[in-house]
Design an enzyme around this catalytic site. Structure first.
Site, PDB file in Angstrom:
ATOM      1  N   HIS A  54       0.922  -0.801  -0.597  1.00  0.00           N
ATOM      2  CA  HIS A  54      -0.299   0.177   0.028  1.00  0.00           C
ATOM      3  C   HIS A  54       0.727   1.046  -0.242  1.00  0.00           C
ATOM      4  CE1 HIS A  54      -3.492  -1.851   0.472  1.00  0.00           C
ATOM      5  NE2 HIS A  54      -3.526  -3.123   1.195  1.00  0.00           N
ATOM      6  N   ASN A 127     -10.722  -3.112   3.058  1.00  0.00           N
ATOM      7  CA  ASN A 127      -9.771  -3.237   1.331  1.00  0.00           C
ATOM      8  C   ASN A 127     -11.614  -2.391   0.217  1.00  0.00           C
ATOM      9  OD1 ASN A 127      -7.188  -3.152   1.479  1.00  0.00           O
ATOM     10  ND2 ASN A 127      -7.440  -5.471   0.921  1.00  0.00           N
TER      11      ASN A 127
HETATM   12 FE1  HDE Z   1      -2.085  -4.713   5.337  1.00  0.00          FE
HETATM   13  N1  HDE Z   1      -0.607  -4.093   5.922  1.00  0.00           N
HETATM   14  N2  HDE Z   1      -1.939  -6.677   5.885  1.00  0.00           N
HETATM   15  N3  HDE Z   1      -4.350  -5.673   5.050  1.00  0.00           N
HETATM   16  N4  HDE Z   1      -3.074  -3.123   4.431  1.00  0.00           N
HETATM   17  C1  HDE Z   1      -0.421  -2.702   5.684  1.00  0.00           C
HETATM   18  O1  HDE Z   1       1.432  -1.582   7.331  1.00  0.00           O
HETATM   19  C2  HDE Z   1      -0.560  -6.980   6.887  1.00  0.00           C
HETATM   20  C3  HDE Z   1      -4.692  -7.375   4.876  1.00  0.00           C
HETATM   21  C4  HDE Z   1      -4.702  -2.958   3.885  1.00  0.00           C
HETATM   22  O2  HDE Z   1      -3.120   3.641   4.095  1.00  0.00           O
HETATM   23  C5  HDE Z   1       1.698  -1.743   6.188  1.00  0.00           C
HETATM   24  O3  HDE Z   1       1.298   0.283   7.592  1.00  0.00           O
HETATM   25  C6  HDE Z   1      -0.848  -8.296   6.744  1.00  0.00           C
HETATM   26  C7  HDE Z   1      -5.608  -7.315   4.708  1.00  0.00           C
HETATM   27  C8  HDE Z   1      -4.597  -1.733   4.079  1.00  0.00           C
HETATM   28  O4  HDE Z   1      -1.647   3.306   4.975  1.00  0.00           O
HETATM   29  C9  HDE Z   1       1.395  -3.541   7.005  1.00  0.00           C
HETATM   30  C10 HDE Z   1      -1.401  -9.013   6.488  1.00  0.00           C
HETATM   31  C11 HDE Z   1      -6.956  -5.878   4.515  1.00  0.00           C
HETATM   32  C12 HDE Z   1      -2.810  -0.215   4.166  1.00  0.00           C
HETATM   33  C13 HDE Z   1       0.304  -4.420   6.177  1.00  0.00           C
HETATM   34  C14 HDE Z   1      -1.766  -7.431   5.816  1.00  0.00           C
HETATM   35  C15 HDE Z   1      -4.981  -4.949   4.202  1.00  0.00           C
HETATM   36  C16 HDE Z   1      -2.261  -1.952   4.749  1.00  0.00           C
HETATM   37  C17 HDE Z   1       1.750  -1.660   5.417  1.00  0.00           C
HETATM   38  C18 HDE Z   1      -2.492 -10.777   6.637  1.00  0.00           C
HETATM   39  C19 HDE Z   1      -8.298  -5.955   4.269  1.00  0.00           C
HETATM   40  C20 HDE Z   1      -2.907   0.991   4.049  1.00  0.00           C
HETATM   41  C21 HDE Z   1       2.581  -0.206   6.062  1.00  0.00           C
HETATM   42  C22 HDE Z   1      -2.079 -10.747   8.123  1.00  0.00           C
HETATM   43  C23 HDE Z   1      -9.103  -5.676   5.358  1.00  0.00           C
HETATM   44  C24 HDE Z   1      -2.639   1.118   4.990  1.00  0.00           C
HETATM   45  C25 HDE Z   1       1.312  -0.391   7.492  1.00  0.00           C
HETATM   46  C26 HDE Z   1      -2.605   3.011   5.059  1.00  0.00           C
HETATM   47  C27 HDE Z   1      -0.633  -1.776   5.146  1.00  0.00           C
HETATM   48  C28 HDE Z   1       0.184  -5.928   7.019  1.00  0.00           C
HETATM   49  C29 HDE Z   1      -3.473  -7.767   5.385  1.00  0.00           C
HETATM   50  C30 HDE Z   1      -5.222  -3.876   3.970  1.00  0.00           C
HETATM   51  C31 HDE Z   1       3.071  -4.054   6.573  1.00  0.00           C
HETATM   52  C32 HDE Z   1       0.453  -8.601   8.040  1.00  0.00           C
HETATM   53  C33 HDE Z   1      -6.617  -8.047   4.659  1.00  0.00           C
HETATM   54  C34 HDE Z   1      -5.740  -0.572   3.515  1.00  0.00           C
HETATM   55  O5  HDE Z   1       1.834  -3.347   8.110  1.00  0.00           O
END
Ligand code: HDE
Length: 483
Positions: A54, A127
């Site tokens: 993201h 999302n």
């Molecule tokens: Fe994320 N995800 N994600 N994700 N995600 C990040 O956080 C992660 C997942 C989502 O505008 C990171 O600050 C793991 C699902 C959005 O700042 C990180 C897993 C969904 C955003 C991270 C998921 C999301 C992130 C990158 C599996 C939708 C942007 C840097 C367990 C429901 C937020 C940060 C923004 C961002 C990890 C799965 C949505 C690395 C480990 C499912 C919208 O921490």
């Protein structure tokens, strides 16, 4: 027009910002030009690590207004009292690309909302899709490796993408969604948002329900074709950022209605789908949408870096009345986000204006890098204490929740990855199916190993024989003979 005095970062007036101090007109530059040194050194430090996923996105401020009181289900004040308004910040994003990548690529879109509630910040980090590719956090780093660049070629690698998906059939539902029309939203204003996971809501009596969030766009869902998306990616890689910025500047404020699906706690044991499996949706017939309120975006940030790049959202930032479910993905996320913030922005990221709660945060946390507020001043810095320090709120404790089982590495017991993916395919019109199959065929053509293609075709076939057959034919490969 009188302008401000140009100063150094330590506030002293700058004498010359165009000519460095040299030993004579042709002489070398002198190390005593400390302003020059500071200017060059600060410039070298302008970048912070981009988000590992993201990375590319845009944000806006707005508000949420309750249109249907939810106190029956949750004590969270943000959802209580018709007419109640809560300020918020939202960030939209693509997932796999870098900070400068194109907005119109085929990818899920992030839909991260920070509600600045009277009980602290509530972050709903979702999302534009109601489901996800995998359902256990332990698979996330591997999955994302396949979406990012190949470590040897530094190119995107379709073989890795389809190898992972074909060996992780739980991804089929989300892959079908992504390769369909909704994989290319026309703008951020024209897409829905979803909390995706199941969460728990608790009311003032301590009664709990399971809940899923749905933001429905009032602008209508609108998608673009692959051809237009490709063209825009070249002509205007910042198309979505620009669209949102201009709409808000022009007073054309985008809005979404928030709905929830509510499931009684006990249904989780008997519902035909595991409600904690983020690769599945709940039928709207079984759990109809209930309106909660309306989100309006009405103000652009003043400074992109300060407010959008430094914004830190975490599914772990909850308020009383909202609790996590045992969803294994959500549980992993409860750790991952705040950890990313500590690394990317710093341990005191919640002191920055965009992240700071609108209520005063008072606790016994002290010091750390960039502690730029008063650091608690001379107030008591430990607990328990006899000096009137901040005290606990017993009503904010989590609700008791019985758990049992044997500690082991264990998979979900529901293995039907095909019914819901097939339902989504069957919901599509003939035109949509044709576009879906073309998109998949084009995406799979460069896959280096036939074995991977055949394995993936078998999954499509299991979802719907027509789906599998059409992809196989498009790739010039054998159609599987049995399900
Ligand atoms: Fe994320 N995800 N994600 N994700 N995600 C990040 O956080 C992660 C997942 C989502 O505008 C990171 O600050 C793991 C699902 C959005 O700042 C990180 C897993 C969904 C955003 C991270 C998921 C999301 C992130 C990158 C599996 C939708 C942007 C840097 C367990 C429901 C937020 C940060 C923004 C961002 C990890 C799965 C949505 C690395 C480990 C499912 C919208 O921490």
């Amino acid at each position: 027009m009188s302008s401000k005095k140009l100063t150094t970062s330590w506030g002293a007036p700058v004498g010359d910002n165009q000519n460095s101090i040299t030993a004579g007109q042709r002489g070398p530059t002198l190390i005593q030009d400390v302003y020059l040194l500071e200017k060059l050194a600060h410039f070298n430090r302008e970048r912070v690590p981009e988000r590992v996923v993201h990375a590319k996105g845009g944000g806006a401020y707005g508000y949420f207004e309750v249109t249907n009181d939810m106190s029956k289900y949750t004590k969270a004040q943000v959802f209580n009292g018709v007419g109640k308004r809560t300020p918020l910040f939202i960030r939209f994003s693509t997932v796999a690309g870098e900070l400068g990548s194109a907005d119109t690529v085929r990818d899920p879109r992030g839909f991260a909302v920070k509600f600045y509630t009277e009980e602290g910040n509530y972050d709903l980090v979702g999302n534009n899709t109601p489901i996800f590719f995998i359902r256990d956090a332990i698979k996330f780093p591997d999955f994302i490796h396949t979406q990012k660049r190949d470590p040897k070629t530094h190119l995107k690698n379709p073989t890795a993408v389809w190898d992972f998906w074909s060996l992780s059939p739980e991804s089929l539902h989300q892959v079908t969604y992504l390769m369909g029309d909704r994989g290319l939203p026309a703008t951020w204003r024209h897409m829905n948002g979803y909390g995706s996971h199941t969460f728990k809501w608790v009311n003032a009596e301590g009664e709990a329900v399971w809940v899923k969030y749905h933001f429905k766009t009032e602008q209508g869902v609108k998608n673009i074709t692959q051809e237009l998306a490709d063209k825009l990616a070249g002509e205007n890689p910042d198309y979505h950022i620009e669209d949102l910025y201009n709409a808000i500047e022009n007073g054309d404020f985008p809005a979404w209605k928030l709905y929830v699906q509510i499931m009684p706690l006990e249904d989780a044991n008997t519902y035909k789908w595991d409600p904690f499996d983020v690769t599945k949706v709940w039928s709207h017939k079984d759990y109809p949408l209930i309106e909660v309120g309306r989100m309006v975006l009405d103000r652009n940030p003043e400074n992109y870096f300060a407010e959008v790049e430094q914004a830190t959202f975490s599914p772990g930032q909850m308020v009383p009345g909202v609790e996590p479910s045992p969803d294994k993905m959500l549980q992993g996320r409860l750790f991952a986000y705040s950890d990313a913030h500590r690394y990317r922005v710093g341990a005191n990221h919640n002191l920055l204006p965009v992240n700071r709660p609108r209520v005063e945060a008072s606790n016994y946390f002290r010091d750390g890098n960039m502690r730029f507020d008063g650091n608690g001043g001379g107030s008591v810095y430990y607990e328990p204490n006899s000096f009137g320090g901040p005290t606990e709120t017993p009503e904010a404790k989590i609700t008791a929740y019985p758990v049992s089982g044997v500690a082991e590495s264990v998979a979900y017991d529901h293995d039907d990855h095909y019914t819901q993916a097939g339902d989504l395919y069957r919901l599509m019109s003939e035109d949509e199916r044709t576009r879906l199959v073309n998109t998949i065929v084009n995406a799979m053509k460069p896959v280096a190993k036939e074995e991977i293609k055949l394995r993936q075709i078998a999954h499509f076939y299991k979802a719907d024989p027509e789906y599998g057959t059409r992809v196989a034919e498009g790739l010039g490969l054998a159609v599987p003979q049995e399900v």
